[in-house]
Design an enzyme around this catalytic site. Sequence first.
Site, short mmCIF file in Angstrom:
data_model
loop_
_atom_site.label_atom_id
_atom_site.label_comp_id
_atom_site.label_asym_id
_atom_site.label_seq_id
_atom_site.Cartn_x
_atom_site.Cartn_y
_atom_site.Cartn_z
N TYR A 177 0.80 -1.15 -0.14
CA TYR A 177 0.23 0.15 -0.06
C TYR A 177 0.79 1.16 0.06
O TYR A 177 2.11 1.24 0.01
CB TYR A 177 -0.99 0.01 1.30
CG TYR A 177 -2.01 -1.15 1.10
CD1 TYR A 177 -2.94 -1.34 -0.11
CD2 TYR A 177 -2.09 -2.21 2.08
CE1 TYR A 177 -3.79 -2.14 -0.07
CE2 TYR A 177 -2.98 -3.05 2.12
CZ TYR A 177 -3.85 -3.23 0.84
OH TYR A 177 -4.97 -4.34 0.89
N ARG A 233 -7.09 -15.12 11.04
CA ARG A 233 -8.13 -16.11 10.58
C ARG A 233 -8.31 -16.80 11.73
O ARG A 233 -9.52 -17.29 11.70
CB ARG A 233 -7.77 -16.84 9.43
CG ARG A 233 -7.69 -15.88 8.10
CD ARG A 233 -7.13 -16.61 7.05
NE ARG A 233 -5.84 -16.83 6.97
CZ ARG A 233 -4.92 -17.73 6.12
NH1 ARG A 233 -5.36 -18.29 5.30
NH2 ARG A 233 -3.40 -17.57 6.40
N GLN A 258 -15.30 -37.15 4.32
CA GLN A 258 -14.36 -36.66 3.22
C GLN A 258 -13.09 -35.76 3.82
O GLN A 258 -12.10 -35.81 3.01
CB GLN A 258 -14.76 -35.95 2.02
CG GLN A 258 -16.08 -36.78 1.51
CD GLN A 258 -15.75 -36.69 -0.06
OE1 GLN A 258 -14.71 -37.24 -0.81
NE2 GLN A 258 -16.57 -35.87 -0.73
#
Length: 648
Positions: free
Chosen positions: A174, A320, A417
Amino acid sequence: MNYQHMLSKGKVGTLTLNNRIVMPAMSTNLAGPSGEVTDQLIRYYEERAMGGTGLIITEFTSIDYELGRGAVNQLRIDDDRFIPGIKRLANTIHKYGAKIFVQLHHAGRESNSMLTGGKQIVAPSPVTCEVIGEEPRELTIEEIKEIINKFIAGAYRCKMAGIDGVELHGAHGYLINQFLSPNTNLRSDEYGGSFKNRIRFLEEIIVGIKQLCGHDFPVTVRLSVDEFEKGGTDITLSREISVYLEKLGIDGLHASAGNYNTMDKVIESPLVEEGWRVYLAEEIKKEVNIPVITVGNIRDPQFVESILAEGKADFVAIGRGHLADPEWVRKVSDGREKEIRMCISCLHCMYSKGHVECSINVRAGRELEFTEMTQVDEKRPVLIIGGGPGGLEAARVLTIKGYHVILFEKKDTLGGQLNLVTDPVYKKKMKRYVDYLCHEMDRLKVDIRLNHEASVELIKSYEPYAVLLATGGVPLVPNIEGYDLPNVCSYRDIKLQSNAFYDKKIVVLGSGMVCHSTCRRLAEEGNEVTLIELPTKSGRKISPETRVRLLEKLKKENIQIITEHKVSTITMNEIFLEKKESEEKVKMAIDHVVIAMGVQAYNPLGDRLSKEMDNVFIIGDAAGHTSLADATKGGFETAYVLESLVNS
């Protein structure tokens, strides 16, 4: 374990924090359409403060909404009218003893003309960011001075709103980073050229904030210690920057990495080892006496404690991980580490549409929708068929609400899964999530029936209040001639070692995470492997950064990758392809073909059960979904509103 370092008080400048855990800035898109604080945004941050976090740093907050925006619905502090909303946010966080900083931000060349209303983006020099693809206009001296004043004014508004301090976003490519980096600052005036000139922009911002807000108002800087880009900031330059900033009087440094061109260093894929960036903070900490915050893919409480105990950093930022579990700190302090829903680094939060989401925490970004688990009046029986993530999440929520849950799983393990993940790094993260779900089943005393394949007759015999079918999916079989030949199998056969191949020529069809791990496993076992990338739902969910990393791993294993082809026919010895554009025919010699194109719904009970009884609901892969996020969402939402669904 005794987390004496993590849970000890710490100081940033004159500010005392209750512990050493920081929630770093993460974009949420929960602000209003004009950048104002919303009730949902406040509630989102409030839950993290309630969860025991020592310091919360807000998402990047614009000091120049006209030319400096970095996202749609970005939070703003570029006008006095935003002070009341920021004040409400500060007051809410302070109720729980937590502290809050606002991250001040200008995107510079990492904005785009859609965000600036068609105006050309700006930067220190007209150097185009490859990812953005728009050439920026070079800022004039007068404009630079104006932006410096906007940073200072933003900080002063934060102080007026009761915010505890500010973080200057000098990382991730930035505007501040653009001035610091020799790669993006090619100016020959007082703001470019020498180190002293390149850092002048940031220096004048810091000096201005300290003069206006007082030296006891904390100011920290987030740096990309290494941009991982030739000519950009690196550890050597960042050491020099850090020493200089300490002399200017800043109160802390936040050691990050990367920019938009090296986004895989900013937001890590699931294939990256935990805490790989800690060494960057460690290098900076050797040079300065002010606090250093480390950040990046840090999940495990014991690992956090070791970072602090070994003096590699003064604070640890968990980003997170706070999306996945707002109570991360509280659970550690209460000795409930096994109850932490640890982030699996799947990147769903980064690429979800609209506001921020989490694949394993449905409430993230939706805290106002799901405020409390309403208790049911009587302990009604609910049957869940299937022990994958959707079924387990439904069982968790229903049990908390007071239902008597019985879960049938035809295999001898829970997780569905999720147990098929084989990449060593990702498997470790996924195992933590499976362990969390299993621990919740034990903690809540859910009635689990393993090795039980439920029939319609068995289900009906319980006279359940409701039935949730979470029977999962089976490997998707494409409509390709020869798919049913004996030399063709599915990825599941490889994962479960039903088929073992050595020294064979194998073609794998697909594109998702399971497909890539299948390729690597076959290559590691001594086979000559070719991946033919075919579009799949699971493949489309992979971020561009993760895909690049996956392909790099395949190439290291000498796996050939074929794209932009379609498969027409499979035989016992060959596979026939067509180039999509030219339709040129290509054939390859093969021994075996492995189909890894994802799953299709497996729901053997649905039709008959729905005809014979009421209140039958299908969730997860059985409902045609193909992702962990969809399965978790289906399980949570169905369980949360079950009474309404039954009574509708």
